[in-house]
Design a protein around this motif. Structure first.
Motif, short mmCIF file in Angstrom:
data_model
loop_
_atom_site.label_atom_id
_atom_site.label_comp_id
_atom_site.label_asym_id
_atom_site.label_seq_id
_atom_site.Cartn_x
_atom_site.Cartn_y
_atom_site.Cartn_z
N ASN A 158 6.15 104.02 66.44
CA ASN A 158 6.68 105.56 66.74
C ASN A 158 5.73 105.57 67.65
O ASN A 158 4.78 105.43 67.45
CB ASN A 158 5.69 106.09 65.46
CG ASN A 158 7.36 106.21 63.95
OD1 ASN A 158 7.97 105.58 64.22
ND2 ASN A 158 6.99 106.97 63.05
N ARG A 201 6.79 113.49 61.27
CA ARG A 201 7.88 114.86 61.53
C ARG A 201 7.51 115.67 62.48
O ARG A 201 6.04 115.64 62.80
CB ARG A 201 7.91 115.74 60.46
CG ARG A 201 8.00 115.62 59.01
CD ARG A 201 8.20 116.74 57.88
NE ARG A 201 8.63 115.90 56.72
CZ ARG A 201 8.28 116.53 55.47
NH1 ARG A 201 7.35 117.29 55.14
NH2 ARG A 201 8.54 116.29 54.35
N ASP A 202 8.13 116.13 63.69
CA ASP A 202 7.24 116.87 64.72
C ASP A 202 8.75 118.22 64.81
O ASP A 202 9.86 118.52 64.58
CB ASP A 202 7.99 115.77 65.74
CG ASP A 202 9.03 115.30 66.13
OD1 ASP A 202 9.99 115.85 66.57
OD2 ASP A 202 8.73 114.36 66.99
N GLN A 251 10.93 110.23 60.72
CA GLN A 251 10.97 109.13 60.78
C GLN A 251 10.06 108.51 60.15
O GLN A 251 8.78 108.10 61.02
CB GLN A 251 11.24 108.56 62.07
CG GLN A 251 10.67 107.44 62.34
CD GLN A 251 11.99 106.84 62.07
OE1 GLN A 251 13.27 107.39 63.10
NE2 GLN A 251 12.66 105.65 61.85
N SER A 300 9.20 114.25 73.49
CA SER A 300 10.32 114.18 73.37
C SER A 300 9.34 112.40 71.94
O SER A 300 8.49 112.63 71.88
CB SER A 300 10.06 112.46 73.68
OG SER A 300 9.60 112.19 74.54
N PHE A 301 9.92 111.88 71.28
CA PHE A 301 9.50 110.64 70.23
C PHE A 301 10.35 110.31 70.16
O PHE A 301 12.08 109.77 70.40
CB PHE A 301 9.99 111.74 68.44
CG PHE A 301 9.90 110.60 67.88
CD1 PHE A 301 8.13 110.75 67.20
CD2 PHE A 301 10.75 110.16 67.11
CE1 PHE A 301 8.05 109.31 66.08
CE2 PHE A 301 10.25 109.43 65.89
CZ PHE A 301 8.76 108.37 65.79
N ALA A 302 10.17 108.62 70.08
CA ALA A 302 11.20 107.41 69.61
C ALA A 302 10.60 106.58 68.77
O ALA A 302 9.21 106.37 68.70
CB ALA A 302 11.03 106.89 70.85
N ASN A 303 11.38 106.09 67.81
CA ASN A 303 11.30 104.68 66.07
C ASN A 303 11.50 103.83 67.34
O ASN A 303 12.60 103.18 67.75
CB ASN A 303 11.24 105.08 65.49
CG ASN A 303 11.43 103.66 64.45
OD1 ASN A 303 12.66 102.95 64.55
ND2 ASN A 303 9.96 103.29 63.70
N MET A 319 5.44 109.08 70.60
CA MET A 319 5.81 110.02 70.33
C MET A 319 5.00 110.92 71.58
O MET A 319 3.50 110.84 72.02
CB MET A 319 5.47 111.28 69.41
CG MET A 319 5.39 112.60 69.62
SD MET A 319 4.85 113.52 67.75
CE MET A 319 3.17 113.48 68.37
N ALA A 329 12.21 115.39 64.85
CA ALA A 329 12.50 114.18 64.35
C ALA A 329 12.10 113.96 63.35
O ALA A 329 10.58 115.11 62.86
CB ALA A 329 11.77 113.27 65.60
N HIS A 354 3.33 117.89 64.96
CA HIS A 354 3.09 117.22 64.43
C HIS A 354 3.27 116.92 62.94
O HIS A 354 1.47 117.27 62.87
CB HIS A 354 3.85 115.68 65.28
CG HIS A 354 2.89 114.77 64.93
ND1 HIS A 354 2.56 113.34 64.51
CD2 HIS A 354 1.39 115.04 65.18
CE1 HIS A 354 1.56 112.91 65.29
NE2 HIS A 354 0.96 114.10 65.23
#
Length: 296
Positions: free
Chosen positions: A91, A76-77, A83, A134-137, A93, A81, A101
């Motif tokens: 993950n 959690r951030d 995820q 930013s964040f991406a999975n 970030m 996000a 997070h």
């Protein structure tokens, strides 16, 4: 050839152990990798306490890279996000100018089970240290794999072995997960000036030396490196182009000491947004130890 071997240093985080490898006194970084922790393995019984969760905490100037062999963690951030990450996913970030997070073990708390993985930090280039967070999975479809000759490989991030992962990176780097059958041979090419290999499981022979679980070998530039698995083994390959020195204090990374002080002040004063789902708790800034008593 092997330039240095680093043994993990085990540390209890209050419910599970991690093996800290980077940073190390004699080797602070490998390419952009400034931090490398081996999480677990730990077998949780259902119903373990929430105190095992990693409460909200801040970062600047880096990207965190979480990769699991077993288990599930919910991220959690402060950019919104939420995820869960599963084995074989990434993950990624990017903290940049600042992010907060938490990492929660809600699923394992319900079901019990094993948690085992790696968390790494990748420093950002100086000109991108203050980029937007930013964040991406990324799932397995974004991460190229190869199998043959007793080896299975997954490219977690960057470019290597003629492949590129669909993970947005910010400097030339590579990060690879190998599984080797006992007796199998595999080679790490010489395409990057800074390279290392961490043995997460089993043992391998490299440069006439046995590397066992919990050890990282840092290699001199210029030659391909051949690995021979002495047992079934799991090896993580990492490295890339160097970025120059970085200062690290607590969860902050920067090329500027003044920026670290600003981040500490911001966190202490509550100026960094918490994740929406985690607004009622956080990890306080560790206080420095008191100065030594000159009379003692």
């Amino acid at each position: 050839m092997i330039d240095l071997v680093i043994d993990q240093r085990r540390k209890d985080l209050g419910g599970f152990e991690v093996g800290r490898v980077l940073p190390y006194a004699k080797r602070r970084m490998v390419g952009p990798f400034v931090f490398f922790d081996h999480m677990g393995p730990v077998d949780f019984e259902a119903g373990f306490p929430k105190t095992v969760d990693v409460r909200p905490h801040p970062h600047i100037g880096l990207s965190t890279v979480t990769y699991l062999f077993d288990g599930e963690i919910t991220h959690r951030d402060s950019v919104g996000a939420i995820q869960p990450i599963h084995p074989g996913e990434v993950n990624w970030m990017t903290a940049g100018s600042g992010i907060t997070h938490s990492e929660r073990f809600d699923t394992l708390r319900r079901t019990g089970g094993r948690m085992h993985g790696i968390q790494a930090w990748v420093a950002l280039p100086t000109e991108l240290e203050e980029m937007a967070p930013s964040f991406a999975n990324h799932g397995p479809d974004d991460l190229p794999t190869y199998e043959g000759g007793g080896m299975w490989a997954r490219l977690i991030a960057g470019k290597a072995f003629g492949a590129a992962a669909k993970v947005a990176t910010h400097s030339p780097m590579f990060y690879v997960h190998w599984r080797l059958d006992a007796g199998a041979q595999a080679q790490l090419p010489a395409e990057y000036p800074e390279r290392a290999a961490y043995v997460a499981q089993g043992s391998v022979e490299v440069d006439g030396r046995t590397l066992s679980a919990g050890q990282m070998a840092v290699f001199a530039p210029g030659d391909a490196i051949t690995f021979t698995a002495q047992t079934d083994a799991v090896v993580m390959l990492l490295g890339g182009e160097p970025l120059g020195p970085r200062f690290i204090e607590w969860n902050f990374v920067s090329s500027s000491k003044d920026r670290l002080e600003q981040a500490k002040a911001d966190w202490r004063a509550g100026r960094m947004k918490l994740p929406d789902a985690d607004h009622d708790e956080w990890i306080p800034l560790p206080e420095p130890p008191p100065p030594a008593n000159p009379m003692s």
